[in-house]
Write a protein that holds these residues in place. Structure first.
Motif, PDB file in Angstrom:
ATOM      1  N   ASP A  40       0.921  -1.062   0.147  1.00 37.80           N
ATOM      2  CA  ASP A  40       0.084  -0.050  -0.090  1.00 37.80           C
ATOM      3  C   ASP A  40       0.978   1.255   0.062  1.00 37.80           C
ATOM      4  OD1 ASP A  40       0.740   0.352   2.644  1.00 37.80           O
ATOM      5  OD2 ASP A  40      -1.075  -0.358   3.560  1.00 37.80           O
ATOM      6  N   ASP A  41       0.146   2.201   0.121  1.00 35.67           N
ATOM      7  CA  ASP A  41       0.970   3.757   0.074  1.00 35.67           C
ATOM      8  C   ASP A  41       1.854   3.915   1.388  1.00 35.67           C
ATOM      9  OD1 ASP A  41      -0.098   4.478  -2.196  1.00 35.67           O
ATOM     10  OD2 ASP A  41      -1.823   5.485  -1.271  1.00 35.67           O
ATOM     11  N   ASN A  42       1.704   2.895   2.351  1.00 33.76           N
ATOM     12  CA  ASN A  42       2.684   3.160   3.608  1.00 33.76           C
ATOM     13  C   ASN A  42       3.863   2.154   3.471  1.00 33.76           C
ATOM     14  OD1 ASN A  42       1.036   5.071   4.979  1.00 33.76           O
ATOM     15  ND2 ASN A  42      -0.205   3.359   5.450  1.00 33.76           N
ATOM     16  N   GLY A  43       3.853   1.424   2.168  1.00 29.51           N
ATOM     17  CA  GLY A  43       4.611   0.388   2.269  1.00 29.51           C
ATOM     18  C   GLY A  43       4.540  -0.990   2.865  1.00 29.51           C
ATOM     19  N   ASP A  44       3.253  -1.221   3.313  1.00 27.35           N
ATOM     20  CA  ASP A  44       2.950  -2.394   4.082  1.00 27.35           C
ATOM     21  C   ASP A  44       2.378  -3.454   3.069  1.00 27.35           C
ATOM     22  OD1 ASP A  44       3.600  -0.996   6.638  1.00 27.35           O
ATOM     23  OD2 ASP A  44       1.228  -0.665   7.092  1.00 27.35           O
ATOM     24  N   VAL A  45       2.856  -4.644   3.363  1.00 26.34           N
ATOM     25  CA  VAL A  45       2.455  -5.610   2.638  1.00 26.34           C
ATOM     26  C   VAL A  45       0.926  -5.998   2.593  1.00 26.34           C
ATOM     27  CG1 VAL A  45       2.714  -8.308   1.900  1.00 26.34           C
ATOM     28  CG2 VAL A  45       4.744  -6.752   2.473  1.00 26.34           C
ATOM     29  N   ILE A  46       0.317  -6.154   1.529  1.00 22.54           N
ATOM     30  CA  ILE A  46      -1.170  -6.197   1.506  1.00 22.54           C
ATOM     31  C   ILE A  46      -1.500  -7.512   0.495  1.00 22.54           C
ATOM     32  CG2 ILE A  46      -1.663  -4.018   2.069  1.00 22.54           C
ATOM     33  CD1 ILE A  46      -2.683  -3.690  -0.827  1.00 22.54           C
ATOM     34  N   GLY A  47      -0.438  -7.924  -0.207  1.00 24.18           N
ATOM     35  CA  GLY A  47      -0.812  -9.086  -0.991  1.00 24.18           C
ATOM     36  C   GLY A  47       0.335  -9.640  -1.763  1.00 24.18           C
ATOM     37  N   ILE A  48       0.334 -10.551  -2.447  1.00 28.17           N
ATOM     38  CA  ILE A  48       1.291 -10.899  -3.254  1.00 28.17           C
ATOM     39  C   ILE A  48       0.961 -11.476  -4.574  1.00 28.17           C
ATOM     40  CG2 ILE A  48       1.615 -13.227  -2.669  1.00 28.17           C
ATOM     41  CD1 ILE A  48       4.608 -13.104  -2.698  1.00 28.17           C
ATOM     42  N   VAL A  49       1.514 -10.999  -5.906  1.00 31.03           N
ATOM     43  CA  VAL A  49       1.191 -11.595  -7.172  1.00 31.03           C
ATOM     44  C   VAL A  49       2.351 -12.233  -7.808  1.00 31.03           C
ATOM     45  CG1 VAL A  49       1.634  -9.182  -8.058  1.00 31.03           C
ATOM     46  CG2 VAL A  49      -0.097 -10.667  -9.209  1.00 31.03           C
ATOM     47  N   THR A  50       2.175 -13.219  -8.387  1.00 31.42           N
ATOM     48  CA  THR A  50       2.913 -14.137  -8.986  1.00 31.42           C
ATOM     49  C   THR A  50       2.566 -14.659 -10.505  1.00 31.42           C
ATOM     50  OG1 THR A  50       1.754 -16.089  -8.689  1.00 31.42           O
ATOM     51  CG2 THR A  50       3.403 -15.175  -6.817  1.00 31.42           C
ATOM     52  N   GLU A  51       3.549 -14.899 -11.391  1.00 30.50           N
ATOM     53  CA  GLU A  51       3.249 -15.529 -12.670  1.00 30.50           C
ATOM     54  C   GLU A  51       2.082 -16.415 -12.570  1.00 30.50           C
ATOM     55  OE1 GLU A  51       7.763 -15.955 -14.391  1.00 30.50           O
ATOM     56  OE2 GLU A  51       6.766 -17.552 -12.712  1.00 30.50           O
ATOM     57  N   ASN A  52       1.774 -17.408 -11.718  1.00 29.95           N
ATOM     58  CA  ASN A  52       0.751 -18.090 -11.796  1.00 29.95           C
ATOM     59  C   ASN A  52      -0.536 -17.407 -11.653  1.00 29.95           C
ATOM     60  OD1 ASN A  52       2.287 -20.206 -11.684  1.00 29.95           O
ATOM     61  ND2 ASN A  52       2.197 -20.741  -9.355  1.00 29.95           N
ATOM     62  N   ASP A  53      -0.622 -16.209 -10.685  1.00 33.15           N
ATOM     63  CA  ASP A  53      -1.847 -15.389 -10.998  1.00 33.15           C
ATOM     64  C   ASP A  53      -2.223 -14.915 -12.286  1.00 33.15           C
ATOM     65  OD1 ASP A  53      -2.302 -15.652  -7.982  1.00 33.15           O
ATOM     66  OD2 ASP A  53      -0.576 -14.304  -7.979  1.00 33.15           O
ATOM     67  N   LEU A  54      -1.204 -14.415 -12.855  1.00 35.96           N
ATOM     68  CA  LEU A  54      -1.299 -14.128 -14.547  1.00 35.96           C
ATOM     69  C   LEU A  54      -1.596 -14.898 -15.193  1.00 35.96           C
ATOM     70  CD1 LEU A  54      -0.940 -11.198 -15.946  1.00 35.96           C
ATOM     71  CD2 LEU A  54       1.319 -11.943 -16.315  1.00 35.96           C
ATOM     72  N   ILE A  55      -1.192 -16.196 -15.074  1.00 34.43           N
ATOM     73  CA  ILE A  55      -1.481 -17.237 -15.991  1.00 34.43           C
ATOM     74  C   ILE A  55      -2.973 -17.760 -15.733  1.00 34.43           C
ATOM     75  CG2 ILE A  55      -1.114 -19.691 -16.541  1.00 34.43           C
ATOM     76  CD1 ILE A  55       1.996 -19.104 -16.000  1.00 34.43           C
ATOM     77  N   SER A  56      -3.278 -17.796 -14.416  1.00 34.92           N
ATOM     78  CA  SER A  56      -4.733 -18.114 -14.143  1.00 34.92           C
ATOM     79  C   SER A  56      -5.866 -17.173 -14.548  1.00 34.92           C
ATOM     80  CB  SER A  56      -4.857 -18.606 -12.840  1.00 34.92           C
ATOM     81  OG  SER A  56      -4.899 -17.170 -11.881  1.00 34.92           O
ATOM     82  N   GLN A  57      -5.478 -16.105 -14.761  1.00 37.80           N
ATOM     83  CA  GLN A  57      -6.344 -15.010 -15.519  1.00 37.80           C
ATOM     84  C   GLN A  57      -6.662 -15.387 -16.961  1.00 37.80           C
ATOM     85  OE1 GLN A  57      -4.683 -11.299 -16.773  1.00 37.80           O
ATOM     86  NE2 GLN A  57      -6.815 -10.187 -16.335  1.00 37.80           N
ATOM     87  N   VAL A  94      -3.659  -5.112 -10.560  1.00 36.66           N
ATOM     88  CA  VAL A  94      -3.005  -6.197  -9.497  1.00 36.66           C
ATOM     89  C   VAL A  94      -3.941  -6.508  -8.455  1.00 36.66           C
ATOM     90  CG1 VAL A  94      -1.236  -6.585  -7.700  1.00 36.66           C
ATOM     91  CG2 VAL A  94      -0.710  -5.664 -10.196  1.00 36.66           C
ATOM     92  N   SER A  95      -4.855  -5.587  -7.721  1.00 33.70           N
ATOM     93  CA  SER A  95      -5.772  -5.658  -6.808  1.00 33.70           C
ATOM     94  C   SER A  95      -6.565  -6.860  -7.116  1.00 33.70           C
ATOM     95  CB  SER A  95      -6.446  -4.259  -6.326  1.00 33.70           C
ATOM     96  OG  SER A  95      -7.431  -4.568  -5.325  1.00 33.70           O
ATOM     97  N   ASP A  96      -7.265  -7.091  -8.519  1.00 34.95           N
ATOM     98  CA  ASP A  96      -8.006  -7.864  -8.782  1.00 34.95           C
ATOM     99  C   ASP A  96      -7.323  -9.434  -8.783  1.00 34.95           C
ATOM    100  OD1 ASP A  96      -9.836  -5.860  -9.355  1.00 34.95           O
ATOM    101  OD2 ASP A  96      -8.790  -5.591 -11.318  1.00 34.95           O
ATOM    102  N   ILE A  97      -6.187  -9.546  -9.017  1.00 32.93           N
ATOM    103  CA  ILE A  97      -5.684 -10.992  -9.137  1.00 32.93           C
ATOM    104  C   ILE A  97      -4.670 -11.311  -7.814  1.00 32.93           C
ATOM    105  CG2 ILE A  97      -6.044 -11.010 -11.760  1.00 32.93           C
ATOM    106  CD1 ILE A  97      -2.763 -10.812 -11.758  1.00 32.93           C
ATOM    107  N   CYS A  98      -4.263 -10.372  -7.217  1.00 36.41           N
ATOM    108  CA  CYS A  98      -3.208 -10.779  -6.352  1.00 36.41           C
ATOM    109  C   CYS A  98      -3.991 -11.604  -5.009  1.00 36.41           C
ATOM    110  CB  CYS A  98      -2.600  -9.510  -5.499  1.00 36.41           C
ATOM    111  SG  CYS A  98      -3.631  -8.676  -4.452  1.00 36.41           S
TER     112      CYS A  98
END
Length: 149
Positions: A40-57, A94-98
């Motif tokens: 997020d804007d504070n630099g806090d981890v709120i998710g993770i996105v990988t190649e698998n997320d992109l492929i599954s799309q 990214v928010s939609d698939i992470c």
């Protein structure tokens, strides 16, 4: 005993939830990474996105099995799962698939524990955090490099 701080990649590529799917794909290609923490804007981890997320799309939509019982139609799969699949396929940012339920470790986590987490949870990229701030990232290759040292 080796710890996360000994094998992690310190120069972490991160993305924002508002990063477009296209931008994210370019980052993966240009930076030669297989995923990135979403911060997020504070630099806090709120998710993770990988190649698998992109492929599954881009996978085919699985049409659920429906059984007719008397005058009722019964769907054999959860409607919420189908809804999630459709949302991922229509994703723009990214928010939609992470993945929001991020598995993280600290700098003092042992490599043995990290390997166990990767194997049991079937994850291949784990952010190293202090609180919610990213300090590094560990991928499968980092574990392998640690074994060679």
């Amino acid at each position: 005993m080796l710890k996360a701080k000994d094998i992690m990649t310190r120069d972490v590529i991160t993305v924002k939830p508002t990063t477009t799917i296209e931008e994210m794909a370019r980052i993966f290609i240009e930076k030669k990474v297989s995923g990135a923490p979403v911060v997020d804007d504070n630099g806090d981890v709120i998710g993770i996105v990988t190649e698998n997320d992109l492929i599954s799309q881009n996978k085919r939509l699985h049409i659920p099995t429906v059984v007719r019982l008397f005058d009722a139609f019964i769907m054999l799969e959860s409607p919420s799962r189908i809804e999630k699949e459709i949302k991922k396929m229509a994703a723009v940012t990214v928010s939609d698939i992470c993945v929001r339920d991020v598995i993280t470790v600290t700098e003092d986590t042992t490599v043995e524990d990290i390997a166990t987490i990767m194997s049991e949870k079937k994850v291949h990229l784990i952010p190293v955090v202090e609180g919610k701030k990213v300090r590094g990232i560990i991928g499968k290759m980092d574990i392998i490099k640690g074994m060679v040292k």
